[in-house]
Design an enzyme around this catalytic site. Structure first.
Site, mmCIF file in Angstrom:
data_model
loop_
_atom_site.group_PDB
_atom_site.id
_atom_site.type_symbol
_atom_site.label_atom_id
_atom_site.label_comp_id
_atom_site.label_asym_id
_atom_site.label_seq_id
_atom_site.Cartn_x
_atom_site.Cartn_y
_atom_site.Cartn_z
ATOM 1 N N HIS A 169 1.107 -1.213 0.272
ATOM 2 C CA HIS A 169 -0.382 0.016 -0.141
ATOM 3 C C HIS A 169 1.124 0.977 -0.086
ATOM 4 O O HIS A 169 0.377 2.718 -0.386
ATOM 5 C CB HIS A 169 -1.103 0.145 1.077
ATOM 6 C CG HIS A 169 -2.239 -0.604 1.715
ATOM 7 N ND1 HIS A 169 -2.381 -1.871 0.661
ATOM 8 C CD2 HIS A 169 -3.450 -0.489 0.730
ATOM 9 C CE1 HIS A 169 -3.648 -2.106 0.528
ATOM 10 N NE2 HIS A 169 -3.737 -1.419 0.530
ATOM 11 N N LYS A 224 -10.539 -7.797 8.195
ATOM 12 C CA LYS A 224 -11.271 -7.910 9.471
ATOM 13 C C LYS A 224 -10.931 -6.280 10.492
ATOM 14 O O LYS A 224 -10.301 -5.406 10.192
ATOM 15 C CB LYS A 224 -10.814 -8.934 10.150
ATOM 16 C CG LYS A 224 -9.140 -8.529 10.498
ATOM 17 C CD LYS A 224 -8.711 -10.218 11.392
ATOM 18 C CE LYS A 224 -7.003 -10.223 11.689
ATOM 19 N NZ LYS A 224 -6.479 -11.397 12.510
#
Length: 186
Positions: A39, A104
């Site tokens: 990222h 999550k």
């Protein structure tokens, strides 16, 4: 009994708007894996005006660093990583067209605001069921940052990957709701 909701990339704003927090969804088609360092590098590429290793418009990123594949299998265990670890980078990717994130745990207000502004959704994958999730993967190919090993960006072809809408494009948040219910019970 409800119809099985199967979604395929690329994801349109209309599809994303049709989803509500708590919906059970099955994703088929292309999903990309990326974690923290990938990222960071993707956002650096954006900052420098460089082309991305894949067209992010309408796509899904699964926060996962798959285990090495066993012989004859396309991938090893592929469980979700905590989404909050990508919060510093996600708004930039969402603004570039990313529609779906899979992980999550909770997300920051900045990520939720970007999802509301650009019509994105955050799905929760089943934590602790990485081997089960791997059974949904038909193929896997490293497409960027191979030197990151398990954290390299991969293009997965998945069939009916089970996920739940954790935060919809209106900002409704299953984690926030659960926290409120918990606080009322104590």
């Amino acid at each position: 009994m409800m119809d099985k909701k199967i979604l395929c990339a690329p994801f349109s704003d209309e599809t994303i708007r049709s989803l509500k927090t708590g919906d059970m969804v099955y994703i088929s088609g292309t999903v990309y894996t990326a974690r923290d360092e990938a990222h960071r590098r993707l956002c650096e590429m954006i900052r420098r005006g460089e082309p991305m290793p894949f067209d992010i418009e309408g796509q899904a990123v699964y926060y996962a660093g798959p285990a090495p594949a066993k012989p004859g299998k396309p991938i090893g265990s592929v469980g979700p990583t905590t989404g909050g670890r990508m919060d510093a980078y996600s708004p930039s990717l969402i603004a570039r067209g990313l529609k779906v994130m899979i992980g999550k745990g909770t997300r920051s207000a900045q990520v939720v605001d970007a999802m509301k502004q650009y019509t994105g959704v955050y799905f929760a994958a089943i934590g602790g069921a990485a081997a089960l999730m791997a059974k949904c993967v038909e193929s896997a190919e490293v497409i960027a940052f191979e030197e990151l090993g398990t954290e390299a960006v991969r293009r997965l072809t998945v069939k009916e990957l089970p996920v739940v809408v954790a935060i919809d494009c209106r900002g409704n948040d299953v984690y926030k709701l659960a926290r409120e219910i918990y606080e009322q019970s104590i």
